[in-house]
Design a protein around this motif. Structure first.
Motif, PDB file in Angstrom:
ATOM      1  N   VAL A  78      24.470  62.475 -26.492  1.00 31.38           N
ATOM      2  CA  VAL A  78      25.943  62.469 -26.533  1.00 31.38           C
ATOM      3  C   VAL A  78      26.526  62.082 -25.175  1.00 31.38           C
ATOM      4  CG1 VAL A  78      26.487  63.842 -28.573  1.00 31.38           C
ATOM      5  CG2 VAL A  78      25.840  65.020 -26.455  1.00 31.38           C
ATOM      6  N   ILE A  85      19.325  66.416 -24.328  1.00 35.59           N
ATOM      7  CA  ILE A  85      18.397  67.149 -23.448  1.00 35.59           C
ATOM      8  C   ILE A  85      19.143  67.745 -22.246  1.00 35.59           C
ATOM      9  CG2 ILE A  85      16.238  65.996 -24.093  1.00 35.59           C
ATOM     10  CD1 ILE A  85      16.691  64.121 -21.681  1.00 35.59           C
ATOM     11  N   GLN A  97      12.287  59.719 -32.392  1.00 30.70           N
ATOM     12  CA  GLN A  97      13.534  60.324 -32.905  1.00 30.70           C
ATOM     13  C   GLN A  97      14.019  59.617 -34.167  1.00 30.70           C
ATOM     14  OE1 GLN A  97      13.196  59.056 -29.808  1.00 30.70           O
ATOM     15  NE2 GLN A  97      13.668  60.609 -28.285  1.00 30.70           N
TER      16      GLN A  97
HETATM   17  N1  LIG Z   1      28.481  48.466 -26.518  1.00 34.18           N
HETATM   18  C1  LIG Z   1      27.403  49.108 -26.870  1.00 34.18           C
HETATM   19  O1  LIG Z   1      26.908  48.902 -27.940  1.00 34.18           O
HETATM   20  C2  LIG Z   1      26.789  50.079 -25.909  1.00 34.18           C
HETATM   21  C3  LIG Z   1      27.484  50.448 -24.753  1.00 34.18           C
HETATM   22  C4  LIG Z   1      26.881  51.378 -23.895  1.00 34.18           C
HETATM   23  C5  LIG Z   1      25.612  51.871 -24.181  1.00 34.18           C
HETATM   24  N2  LIG Z   1      24.957  51.450 -25.309  1.00 34.18           N
HETATM   25  C6  LIG Z   1      23.582  51.911 -25.600  1.00 34.18           C
HETATM   26  O2  LIG Z   1      23.607  53.291 -25.950  1.00 34.18           O
HETATM   27  C7  LIG Z   1      22.418  53.923 -25.482  1.00 34.18           C
HETATM   28  C8  LIG Z   1      22.832  55.113 -24.624  1.00 34.18           C
HETATM   29  O3  LIG Z   1      23.594  54.633 -23.549  1.00 34.18           O
HETATM   30  P1  LIG Z   1      24.749  55.526 -22.895  1.00 34.18           P
HETATM   31  O4  LIG Z   1      25.591  54.566 -22.123  1.00 34.18           O
HETATM   32  O5  LIG Z   1      25.402  56.380 -23.913  1.00 34.18           O
HETATM   33  O6  LIG Z   1      23.858  56.407 -21.907  1.00 34.18           O
HETATM   34  P2  LIG Z   1      24.219  57.821 -21.264  1.00 34.18           P
HETATM   35  O7  LIG Z   1      23.254  58.019 -20.153  1.00 34.18           O
HETATM   36  O8  LIG Z   1      25.682  57.900 -20.996  1.00 34.18           O
HETATM   37  O9  LIG Z   1      23.902  58.837 -22.446  1.00 34.18           O
HETATM   38  C9  LIG Z   1      22.622  59.013 -22.971  1.00 34.18           C
HETATM   39  C10 LIG Z   1      22.461  60.483 -23.349  1.00 34.18           C
HETATM   40  O10 LIG Z   1      21.209  60.643 -24.015  1.00 34.18           O
HETATM   41  C11 LIG Z   1      20.658  61.875 -23.578  1.00 34.18           C
HETATM   42  N3  LIG Z   1      19.220  61.857 -23.873  1.00 34.18           N
HETATM   43  C12 LIG Z   1      18.239  61.187 -23.235  1.00 34.18           C
HETATM   44  N4  LIG Z   1      17.050  61.415 -23.839  1.00 34.18           N
HETATM   45  C13 LIG Z   1      17.303  62.225 -24.891  1.00 34.18           C
HETATM   46  C14 LIG Z   1      16.490  62.801 -25.902  1.00 34.18           C
HETATM   47  N5  LIG Z   1      15.175  62.576 -25.950  1.00 34.18           N
HETATM   48  N6  LIG Z   1      17.079  63.610 -26.822  1.00 34.18           N
HETATM   49  C15 LIG Z   1      18.402  63.859 -26.772  1.00 34.18           C
HETATM   50  N7  LIG Z   1      19.227  63.325 -25.841  1.00 34.18           N
HETATM   51  C16 LIG Z   1      18.682  62.527 -24.914  1.00 34.18           C
HETATM   52  C17 LIG Z   1      21.019  61.942 -22.105  1.00 34.18           C
HETATM   53  O11 LIG Z   1      20.915  63.248 -21.580  1.00 34.18           O
HETATM   54  C18 LIG Z   1      22.452  61.402 -22.128  1.00 34.18           C
HETATM   55  O12 LIG Z   1      23.399  62.444 -22.317  1.00 34.18           O
HETATM   56  C19 LIG Z   1      21.638  52.862 -24.697  1.00 34.18           C
HETATM   57  O13 LIG Z   1      20.619  52.322 -25.506  1.00 34.18           O
HETATM   58  C20 LIG Z   1      22.672  51.802 -24.397  1.00 34.18           C
HETATM   59  O14 LIG Z   1      22.143  50.505 -24.324  1.00 34.18           O
HETATM   60  C21 LIG Z   1      25.539  50.601 -26.186  1.00 34.18           C
END
Ligand SMILES: NC(=O)c1ccc[n+]([C@@H]2O[C@H](COP(=O)([O-])OP(=O)(O)OC[C@H]3O[C@@H](n4cnc5c(N)ncnc54)[C@H](O)[C@@H]3O)[C@@H](O)[C@H]2O)c1
Length: 319
Positions: A8, A32, A76
């Motif tokens: 999240v 996590i 997952q």
């Molecule tokens: N436009 C888009 O489509 C777009 C934009 C941004 C990010 N993303 C993608 O979304 C994904 C996440 O990016 P984000 O920007 O949200 O990153 P982020 O770092 O803001 O959030 C990721 C979250 O996942 C949690 N996490 C990590 N491993 C975990 C696990 N095993 N179980 C539960 N939670 C876990 C982390 O603690 C963190 O809170 C990436 O693959 C990224 O490429 C897509």
């Protein structure tokens, strides 16, 4: 419809806003990072978990959004599919093909509704382009993702976690060009490292040429060190056909001498979630424009581009 999230952070916030607009409450969130899990659970009036397996078992959600960094993907998606939940997975679907294929097989075996967050496929300029191109043959695709990354995502610049800009970010452009031109057979990429201090430990400027199964050719340019006016753009070429789709939702060009000048209203962020929920409600995978199995193909193209950066050779895209 019981909705749960695994991860999240940043992008989950975007998907959560869309669900709020659709009046679909979230029942459970797992992260996590315990403080984050609890804070978001409080905001959503949901139950917080730090272990996704426990959440799946306790909550038995109908729908799971998986929003974790590429390098965090293990089982997952496969476990959520096996639990029978419909899946919405943020791109890229993993950082290697073994993990992605394992999940894809689990999704196929479970027969659940599945979608990947390639929002550009859902934007109105993409829908309009599909209509305009119709059965015309496209012979070249040109794309770019030019940006300067900030410090908001400490994991982003680490190759071990993100697998570099083409896999993590420009994947949107690779995917969109694949959506119009079809499967890619081979790629050839060049890159340069050490351009800027502290942004990334991988190539910060890359170019990648593509050869499509149809015989068409393509080229995609990326950087994470420079802000450009036209940051995310895709151009399509065919016989007497030129279309340019831009970040500001412009669609301009000409087909057969006829000018095209159209401006869209939404980049696809909301529509992709709206469409996914429709697909789940109707139990109709046919409504999904970005299935997991297809996203695995986009991952395969970008991983082949990474191999080419290393070898300097033309690389075959894995089947
Ligand atoms: N436009 C888009 O489509 C777009 C934009 C941004 C990010 N993303 C993608 O979304 C994904 C996440 O990016 P984000 O920007 O949200 O990153 P982020 O770092 O803001 O959030 C990721 C979250 O996942 C949690 N996490 C990590 N491993 C975990 C696990 N095993 N179980 C539960 N939670 C876990 C982390 O603690 C963190 O809170 C990436 O693959 C990224 O490429 C897509």
């Amino acid at each position: 419809m019981k909705i749960a999230f695994i991860g999240v952070g940043g992008i989950a916030g975007n998907y959560r806003r869309s669900l709020k607009q659709l009046e679909r409450p979230i029942a459970a969130v797992c992260d996590i990072n315990v403080e984050r899990a609890e804070a978001i659970a409080t905001e959503e009036n949901a139950t917080a978990y730090t272990n996704h397996g426990e959440m799946l078992q306790q909550e038995k959600p109908d729908v799971v959004f998986v929003c974790i960094p590429p390098g965090a993907h293990t089982t997952q998606v496969a476990e959520a599919a096996e639990s029978g939940a419909a899946l919405f997975v943020a791109k890229p679907v993993a950082q290697n093909l073994e993990t992605a294929q394992y999940a894809s097989d689990a999704i196929a075996a479970a027969g659940i509704i599945n979608q990947v967050g390639y929002m550009a496929r859902y934007s109105d300029i993409t829908v309009k382009t599909k209509e305009l191109v119709s059965s015309r043959k496209l012979t070249m695709g040109i794309g770019r993702f030019l940006t300067r990354m900030g410090a908001s995502h400490p994991w982003w610049g680490k190759y071990d976690v993100s697998r570099g800009q083409m896999v993590e970010q420009t994947t949107h452009v690779f995917d969109l060009i694949r959506y119009f031109l079809g499967d890619v057979n081979t790629v050839h990429a060049y890159g340069i490292k050490g351009v800027s201090d502290g942004i990334a430990d991988f190539e910060e400027c890359t170019v990648c040429n593509l050869k499509f199964e149809s015989g068409a050719v393509g080229s995609i340019t990326s950087t994470c060190v420079a802000r450009a006016h036209d940051s995310f753009a895709t151009e399509l070429v065919g016989d007497d056909l030129y279309l340019k789709l831009t970040h500001d939702l412009g669609l301009r060009g000409q087909i057969g001498g006829e000018g095209i000048d159209y401006t869209g209203t939404e980049a696809g962020y909301f529509r992709q979630v709206e469409q996914f929920i429709k697909a789940v409600d109707a139990n109709d995978q046919g409504l999904v424009l970005s299935a997991y199995a297809d996203a695995v193909k986009s991952l395969a193209v970008t991983l082949a581009a990474n191999r080419s950066l290393e070898t300097g050779q033309v690389e075959q895209v894995a089947e």
